[in-house]
Design an enzyme around this catalytic site. Structure first.
Site, PDB file in Angstrom:
ATOM      1  N   CYS A 137       0.835  -1.209   0.000  1.00 22.66           N
ATOM      2  CA  CYS A 137       0.000   0.000   0.000  1.00 22.66           C
ATOM      3  C   CYS A 137       0.865   1.254   0.000  1.00 22.66           C
ATOM      4  O   CYS A 137       1.440   1.618   1.039  1.00 22.66           O
ATOM      5  CB  CYS A 137      -0.934  -0.014   1.211  1.00 22.66           C
ATOM      6  SG  CYS A 137      -1.913   1.481   1.346  1.00 22.66           S
ATOM      7  N   CYS A 140      -0.486   4.104   2.254  1.00 20.58           N
ATOM      8  CA  CYS A 140      -0.266   3.888   3.689  1.00 20.58           C
ATOM      9  C   CYS A 140       1.208   4.103   4.071  1.00 20.58           C
ATOM     10  O   CYS A 140       1.503   4.688   5.104  1.00 20.58           O
ATOM     11  CB  CYS A 140      -0.631   2.462   4.102  1.00 20.58           C
ATOM     12  SG  CYS A 140      -2.089   1.800   3.331  1.00 20.58           S
ATOM     13  N   ASP A 141       2.115   3.597   3.255  1.00 13.69           N
ATOM     14  CA  ASP A 141       3.516   3.494   3.688  1.00 13.69           C
ATOM     15  C   ASP A 141       4.497   4.374   2.928  1.00 13.69           C
ATOM     16  O   ASP A 141       5.669   4.445   3.315  1.00 13.69           O
ATOM     17  CB  ASP A 141       3.987   2.025   3.551  1.00 13.69           C
ATOM     18  CG  ASP A 141       3.162   1.091   4.425  1.00 13.69           C
ATOM     19  OD1 ASP A 141       2.690   1.544   5.481  1.00 13.69           O
ATOM     20  OD2 ASP A 141       2.988  -0.081   4.043  1.00 13.69           O
TER      21      ASP A 141
END
Ligand code: NAP
Length: 310
Positions: A137, A140-141
């Site tokens: 992701c 997200c990261d």
């Protein structure tokens, strides 16, 4: 919340674009509507930074923003969103029992809209370095990789779109693809070829992910010659497609060999009262706009099914 004693008219499994649109249409159609989502509303769009091809948003819209708005819209008309995982479905005469980690619920009809999960590479080191440099992701990261050299594996729209997003943080993004031609749409390909932070390694697969505390090296195998070589990275993002989330209906509803649920053109499965839409369905085009369209059509088909029962 409708519990064991109450009866939903329609239970939707999955809160992505397909499920939330089905919930919107069902609740506006005055059906008692329950929707189960095991993570966050929005499904794959919740982890997509910019959605550029949803009609009506020429400047693009952030995936999480559209997800929140879709959830709000479904709730506004009375859909009940329950955060919990569906683990099984059982017939109960003409109705169904929905078995979840929040208890068992009763329903007159079901829409399967459980989507698909990111596919794993299944190579040595993938599990070991999950959250230690391996991610599925970018939204997200991505920010964790500011100023770092990272790799992306895959050649489809997700790999290329997310590579471009990751250039906001990383100093270099190397796309590793098993062929010498991308599957991604031409507009995304051109943007990647034009971006000086994006490089490509063609005809290569990752055979092992290595490191000590964090990921350090990918072992690459040339798909033409079989030659092995090491490539140093500080992060790896895996975007190699998805597998349908249909384990909870296997044995009850007909699926193809890959686990995609088979429906007719009215989104009916082989079990009367169970419908499917979105990416869990065989033949879906895997686009947000079509997932929403399928969710609408499935909800209307449920309405017709329930009207005929009455
Ligand atoms: P995808 O289109 O199925 O592409 C998967 C990519 O991963 C392919 O390039 C494939 O290689 C490669 N791959 C598969 N298994 C692999 C393995 N074991 N090792 C190495 N490489 C592997 O998946 P996606 O990119 O996630 O896209 C899914 C759907 O969502 C598509 O329909 C796409 O159009 C849509 N989508 C659209 C957008 C957009 O419109 N902006 C954005 C994201 C996704 P091969 O090419 O050799 O098969």
């Amino acid at each position: 919340m409708a519990g064991q004693a109450e009866l939903f008219d329609i239970t939707i499994v999955g809160g992505g674009g397909a499920g939330l649109t089905a919930a919107l249409y069902a609740s506006r159609g005055n059906l008692q509507t329950g929707l189960f989502e095991k993570m966050v509303a929005g499904g794959q769009i919740a982890t997509t930074d910019d959605v550029e091809n949803y009609p009506g948003f020429p400047e693009a819209i952030a995936g999480p923003d559209i997800a929140i708005k879709m959830e709000e819209q479904a709730k506004k008309y009375g859909a009940e969103i329950i955060y919990g995982a569906v683990t099984g479905l059982e017939r109960d005469g003409q109705n169904f029992r929905v078995i979840t980690d929040q208890g068992t619920f009763n329903t007159r009809s079901i829409v399967l809209a459980s989507g698909a999960n990111p596919r794993k590479l299944n190579v040595k080191g993938e599990k070991e370095f999950a959250a230690k440099g391996v991610s599925y992701c970018a939204t997200c990261d991505g920010a964790l990789f500011r100023g770092k050299d990272i790799a992306v594996v895959g050649g489809g729209d997700s790999a290329i779109q997310e590579s471009l997003f990751l250039t906001k943080f990383a100093s270099k993004v190397t796309v590793i693809h098993r062929r010498d031609e991308l599957r991604a749409s031409k507009i995304l390909q051109q943007r990647a070829f034009d971006n000086e932070k994006v490089e490509f390694i063609w005809n290569a697969v990752i055979s092992e992910i290595k490191g000590s505390k964090k990921i350090e090296t990918l072992q690459l195998k040339d798909t033409k010659t079989g030659a092995l070589r090491d490539f140093n990275v500080q992060g790896l993002f895996i975007f190699i497609g998805h597998d349908p989330v249909s384990d909870y209906v296997r044995g009850l509803v007909e699926c193809d060999d890959h686990g995609y649920v088979i429906t007719d053109q009215d989104y009916k499965t082989n079990v009367p009262g169970i419908f499917a839409c979105g990416e869990v369905r065989k033949g879906s085009t895997r686009q947000l706009v079509s997932a929403c369209g399928e969710g609408c059509s499935a909800a209307l088909a449920v309405q017709a099914y329930l009207d005929n029962l009455a």
